[in-house]
Write an enzyme that holds these catalytic residues in place. Structure first.
Site, mmCIF file in Angstrom:
data_model
loop_
_atom_site.group_PDB
_atom_site.id
_atom_site.type_symbol
_atom_site.label_atom_id
_atom_site.label_comp_id
_atom_site.label_asym_id
_atom_site.label_seq_id
_atom_site.Cartn_x
_atom_site.Cartn_y
_atom_site.Cartn_z
ATOM 1 N N ASN A 1 101.902 2.905 81.394
ATOM 2 C CA ASN A 1 102.695 1.819 81.975
ATOM 3 C C ASN A 1 101.714 0.740 82.395
ATOM 4 O O ASN A 1 100.765 1.014 83.109
ATOM 5 C CB ASN A 1 103.477 2.368 83.188
ATOM 6 C CG ASN A 1 104.114 1.276 84.022
ATOM 7 O OD1 ASN A 1 104.365 0.182 83.533
ATOM 8 N ND2 ASN A 1 104.368 1.572 85.271
ATOM 9 N N GLY A 2 101.930 -0.495 81.930
ATOM 10 C CA GLY A 2 101.021 -1.582 82.296
ATOM 11 C C GLY A 2 100.731 -2.456 81.094
ATOM 12 O O GLY A 2 101.390 -2.341 80.052
ATOM 13 N N CYS B 1 108.556 0.456 82.425
ATOM 14 C CA CYS B 1 108.169 1.738 81.859
ATOM 15 C C CYS B 1 108.069 2.776 82.974
ATOM 16 O O CYS B 1 107.583 2.487 84.071
ATOM 17 C CB CYS B 1 106.838 1.696 81.132
ATOM 18 S SG CYS B 1 106.781 0.534 79.778
ATOM 19 N N TRP C 1 109.849 -0.148 78.419
ATOM 20 C CA TRP C 1 110.311 -1.535 78.408
ATOM 21 C C TRP C 1 109.245 -2.267 77.608
ATOM 22 O O TRP C 1 108.120 -2.430 78.065
ATOM 23 C CB TRP C 1 110.405 -2.080 79.834
ATOM 24 C CG TRP C 1 111.010 -3.449 79.906
ATOM 25 C CD1 TRP C 1 112.335 -3.754 80.015
ATOM 26 C CD2 TRP C 1 110.315 -4.709 79.892
ATOM 27 N NE1 TRP C 1 112.503 -5.124 80.058
ATOM 28 C CE2 TRP C 1 111.287 -5.737 79.988
ATOM 29 C CE3 TRP C 1 108.975 -5.071 79.807
ATOM 30 C CZ2 TRP C 1 110.957 -7.089 80.001
ATOM 31 C CZ3 TRP C 1 108.640 -6.417 79.811
ATOM 32 C CH2 TRP C 1 109.637 -7.413 79.915
ATOM 33 N N GLU D 1 121.456 -16.786 94.215
ATOM 34 C CA GLU D 1 121.614 -15.345 94.009
ATOM 35 C C GLU D 1 122.939 -15.034 93.307
ATOM 36 O O GLU D 1 122.996 -14.186 92.425
ATOM 37 C CB GLU D 1 121.508 -14.602 95.350
ATOM 38 C CG GLU D 1 121.801 -13.114 95.298
ATOM 39 C CD GLU D 1 120.868 -12.311 94.397
ATOM 40 O OE1 GLU D 1 119.878 -12.883 93.883
ATOM 41 O OE2 GLU D 1 121.140 -11.116 94.193
ATOM 42 N N GLU E 1 122.809 -12.071 84.998
ATOM 43 C CA GLU E 1 122.034 -10.915 84.532
ATOM 44 C C GLU E 1 122.903 -9.734 84.116
ATOM 45 O O GLU E 1 122.536 -8.981 83.238
ATOM 46 C CB GLU E 1 120.970 -10.493 85.554
ATOM 47 C CG GLU E 1 121.494 -9.863 86.811
ATOM 48 C CD GLU E 1 120.387 -9.488 87.790
ATOM 49 O OE1 GLU E 1 119.302 -9.091 87.364
ATOM 50 O OE2 GLU E 1 120.648 -9.590 89.007
ATOM 51 N N LYS F 1 123.007 -13.045 89.820
ATOM 52 C CA LYS F 1 123.717 -11.760 89.681
ATOM 53 C C LYS F 1 124.688 -11.827 88.520
ATOM 54 O O LYS F 1 124.776 -10.916 87.707
ATOM 55 C CB LYS F 1 124.439 -11.492 90.999
ATOM 56 C CG LYS F 1 124.638 -10.070 91.368
ATOM 57 C CD LYS F 1 123.472 -9.397 92.055
ATOM 58 C CE LYS F 1 122.169 -9.524 91.376
ATOM 59 N NZ LYS F 1 121.006 -9.193 92.116
ATOM 60 N N LYS G 1 113.869 -2.630 86.181
ATOM 61 C CA LYS G 1 113.988 -2.877 87.608
ATOM 62 C C LYS G 1 112.676 -3.280 88.271
ATOM 63 O O LYS G 1 112.626 -4.185 89.075
ATOM 64 C CB LYS G 1 114.553 -1.643 88.304
ATOM 65 C CG LYS G 1 114.893 -1.946 89.747
ATOM 66 C CD LYS G 1 115.959 -1.068 90.257
ATOM 67 C CE LYS G 1 116.365 -1.459 91.648
ATOM 68 N NZ LYS G 1 117.241 -2.632 91.692
ATOM 69 N N HIS H 1 123.253 -36.158 88.582
ATOM 70 C CA HIS H 1 122.040 -36.825 88.074
ATOM 71 C C HIS H 1 121.670 -36.292 86.687
ATOM 72 O O HIS H 1 120.489 -36.145 86.373
ATOM 73 C CB HIS H 1 120.888 -36.646 89.064
ATOM 74 C CG HIS H 1 121.153 -37.358 90.357
ATOM 75 N ND1 HIS H 1 121.020 -38.711 90.501
ATOM 76 C CD2 HIS H 1 121.607 -36.893 91.547
ATOM 77 C CE1 HIS H 1 121.353 -39.059 91.733
ATOM 78 N NE2 HIS H 1 121.727 -37.970 92.395
ATOM 79 N N ARG I 1 113.544 1.793 84.919
ATOM 80 C CA ARG I 1 112.282 1.059 84.746
ATOM 81 C C ARG I 1 112.110 0.521 83.317
ATOM 82 O O ARG I 1 111.138 -0.171 83.019
ATOM 83 C CB ARG I 1 111.093 1.973 85.073
ATOM 84 C CG ARG I 1 111.111 2.496 86.486
ATOM 85 C CD ARG I 1 109.940 3.399 86.720
ATOM 86 N NE ARG I 1 108.713 2.657 86.725
ATOM 87 C CZ ARG I 1 108.182 2.088 87.791
ATOM 88 N NH1 ARG I 1 108.785 2.192 88.953
ATOM 89 N NH2 ARG I 1 107.064 1.425 87.708
HETATM 90 C C1 F6R Z 1 117.721 -9.182 90.228
HETATM 91 C C2 F6R Z 1 116.547 -8.385 90.523
HETATM 92 C C3 F6R Z 1 115.218 -9.014 90.347
HETATM 93 C C4 F6R Z 1 114.266 -8.578 91.475
HETATM 94 C C5 F6R Z 1 112.862 -9.093 91.183
HETATM 95 C C6 F6R Z 1 111.886 -8.743 92.296
HETATM 96 O O1 F6R Z 1 118.893 -8.453 90.433
HETATM 97 O O2 F6R Z 1 116.642 -7.239 90.870
HETATM 98 O O3 F6R Z 1 115.298 -10.399 90.263
HETATM 99 O O4 F6R Z 1 114.742 -9.071 92.684
HETATM 100 O O5 F6R Z 1 112.407 -8.557 89.979
HETATM 101 O O6 F6R Z 1 111.807 -7.371 92.449
HETATM 102 P P1 F6R Z 1 111.174 -6.735 93.750
HETATM 103 O O7 F6R Z 1 112.092 -7.067 94.892
HETATM 104 O O8 F6R Z 1 111.097 -5.281 93.470
HETATM 105 O O9 F6R Z 1 109.826 -7.363 93.951
#
Ligand code: F6R
Length: 590
Positions: A99-100, A2, A75, A467, A474, A471, A585, A490, A27
């Site tokens: 937000n929260g 949010c 969100w 990773e 997502e 990537k 994000k 296994h 956000r």
């Molecule tokens: C994936 C991604 C998330 C962040 C995670 C931690 O592409 O962006 O997995 O890495 O939410 O976010 P931060 O680094 O802001 O603590």
């Protein structure tokens, strides 16, 4: 999670709020809304979906002549994404954006219902509006202070009170919010990018402080309602970060920026490694983070253990914060976070601090909670990252943790100068890797129609695979898992079927044959395999190679390849690359 923005002044309120929301859309983007006020009337407009929908709706309405307003992009946490649940919420004389997450929502709701309040939405935010209204007699500041004392949970709030014609209120606890000071206009927002177009003067609101914003002035009160002195900071950020600069997506632009930001972040440390903290007094390291940041930590764990001979764990912050952690005074807790606002990572940091354990943060956003509270801070210079999936910030997290491991391991290394040299050359190497777009598109074409896929690797390569897999899943919505190459048989190998893509990462000379053998096993069961490896380990013409460098820098070379494959796959699948579904994000709730 949010985004909120508020404005008071003579500028066009609607435009300031919509511009702000567009910058905050990363956000959360399932619904949005604004409340405009001319001091007498409040006009609330909401819409589901992207900010563009809200903007179109607003443009079809006759607007009041507002001089203040608040806005929100959501969100969803409590209640689905619909207009009723979208913010702002108005109860009695209070209109607010939040937000929260409020943890004692059920208790507060029952209490307020007994007082006669009726709720339209399923949100916890509407309950806060009612709670403040229930405390309101003739002083909004006092009512906000009393109401927030009853809340258990996290909040950043932007508030309009009908008692006060000429001001806005803002307050926060465990959710980000900062204030912007302009010339005869003032702002609040979840982050700088929402308002840096209008001002470069910011005030970082501390926990539980309440700000009162008028057109001419900002006053800040602590939770005893004592006015406190303001610390105005001048912060400039790259204005290009809000533009795609001709690229199709922010994600691609941000990947392409990797050589530049890497050089910027590493330069001063490579010139003088003593600028990095000396970790030699510690006997164990706990790395704690979430998502990609966690996977950057996994690379760090590998390097700390193998080369610096120090015991190191790497744990998911949401688990770490609630489990028993074994510390001694020689433990260091390393937090990794792009946003510096990830709720679980903040909680893990505070838990360690409560035990008097040193904390070191690798963080991008300098104004964030983690940046403010960690004992030692190492900033990466990624600049704002707009695409929801992290790319350039992730690679800098990897670079920074690798450099820290290198410094600690240095006395034990045979040829540390060679490693420094490799670090210095990495930005140029990455640039060349990024130039081979056709190669990644070619792989993407071979895998994009599948719904399941595996990445495999051993040791460091497994950490990198995690990773690559995250990537891809997502942004493309292909179900993908990363597996330790030797573990596949296994149980999981039963999922392998004819034509299933399996991508192996091979950078360890000693383990190459082992991983290749695992590839043969899955090929025998019909899998279509791909290899990404160091050039000295190449076997087939189709293998994707990167220059052969040490463990300290090799992840930095493989990661852009994985990012571009994920990007091309998502593009072929027509996905919303910069804003994948269900994501946000900055994960500021548990
Ligand atoms: C994936 C991604 C998330 C962040 C995670 C931690 O592409 O962006 O997995 O890495 O939410 O976010 P931060 O680094 O802001 O603590």
């Amino acid at each position: 999670m949010c985004g909120i923005v508020g404005y008071i002044g003579k500028n066009n309120v609607k435009d300031v709020l919509i511009n702000g929301l567009k910058s905050l859309e990363y956000r959360g983007y399932d619904s949005s809304g604004i409340a405009l006020s001319d001091g007498k009337n409040i006009q609330i407009i909401k819409s589901i979906g992207r900010i563009k929908n809200l903007e179109d709706k607003i443009n079809n309405e006759k607007l009041i002549n507002a001089y203040k307003g608040i806005a929100h992009t959501r969100w969803a946490t409590h209640g689905g994404a619909n207009e009723i649940n979208a913010h702002p919420h108005k109860v009695g004389k209070i209109t607010l954006v939040h937000n929260g997450i409020i943890e004692n929502m059920d208790y507060l709701k029952t209490k307020l219902e007994k007082q006669g309040y009726k709720f339209k939405s399923q949100t916890d935010s509407e309950i806060i509006a009612a709670l403040i209204d229930s405390h309101l007699s003739d002083n909004t500041l006092k009512a906000i202070n009393e109401a927030t004392k009853e809340i258990i949970g996290s909040y950043a709030l932007g508030i309009i009170s009908e008692l006060d014609k000429d001001c806005l209120y803002a307050t926060r606890k465990d959710s980000p919010l900062l204030l912007g000071k302009g010339n005869e206009e003032n702002f609040f927002a979840s982050d700088i990018t929402a308002i840096n177009k209008y001002t470069n003067k910011f005030i970082l609101l501390d926990e539980k402080e309440i700000a009162v914003l008028t057109e001419k002035d900002i006053k800040i009160y602590n939770d005893n309602l004592k006015e406190i002195t303001q610390n105005i900071q001048k912060i400039s950020i790259d204005k290009n970060s809000n533009s795609k600069l001709g690229y199709d997506h922010y994600m691609l632009k941000e990947i392409m920026e990797e050589p530049i930001v890497l050089e910027k972040t590493l330069k001063s440390y490579l010139e003088n490694i003593d600028k990095l903290p000396d970790l030699s007094k510690y006997k164990q390291i706990h790395i704690v983070a979430c998502g990609s940041a966690l996977y950057a930590g996994m690379i760090g764990k590998f390097l700390f253990e193998k080369y610096a001979n120090i015991s190191c764990t790497c744990e998911v912050a949401s688990e770490y914060r609630y489990k028993k952690n074994i510390y001694d005074q020689k433990t260091l807790v390393i937090l990794i976070s792009q946003s510096g606002e990830t709720a679980d990572t903040i909680a893990a940091m505070r838990q360690a601090k409560k035990e008097n354990i040193d904390t070191l943060a690798i963080v991008n956003v300098k104004t964030s909670t983690i940046a403010r509270e960690a004992d030692i801070k190492l900033f990466i210079e990624a600049g704002p990252e707009i695409a929801v999936a992290t790319t350039k910030a992730y690679i800098l997290q990897v670079a920074m943790i690798s450099l820290l491991a290198f410094k600690l391991a240095k006395p034990k290394l045979k040829d540390p100068k060679k490693i420094i040299d490799e670090f210095s050359k990495t930005p140029k190497i990455i640039k060349n890797i990024l130039d081979k777009k056709e190669t990644y598109l070619n792989i993407a074409k071979q895998i994009y129609q599948n719904e399941n896929l595996f990445f495999i690797g051993r040791g460091l390569d497994y950490a990198i695979s995690l990773e690559g897999s995250l990537k891809l899943k997502e942004i493309s919505y292909i179900h993908s898992e990363a597996y330790q190459a030797g573990e596949l048989k296994h149980g999981t190998i039963s999922l392998v079927h004819e034509g299933m893509p399996i991508i192996a990462i091979i950078t360890d000379d000693n383990l190459k044959d082992k991983t290749i053998a695992n590839l043969r096993e899955v090929e025998a069961r019909g899998a279509k395999t791909f290899v990404i490896c160091k050039d000295n380990l190449k076997e087939k013409e189709t293998d994707i190679t990167v220059p052969n460098t040490s463990d300290f820098t090799i992840s930095l070379e493989i990661v852009p390849v994985l990012q571009l494959i994920a990007y091309e796959v998502a593009k072929l699948r027509n996905c919303d690359i910069d804003k994948p579904k269900n994501l946000a994000k900055s994960v500021t709730v548990e």
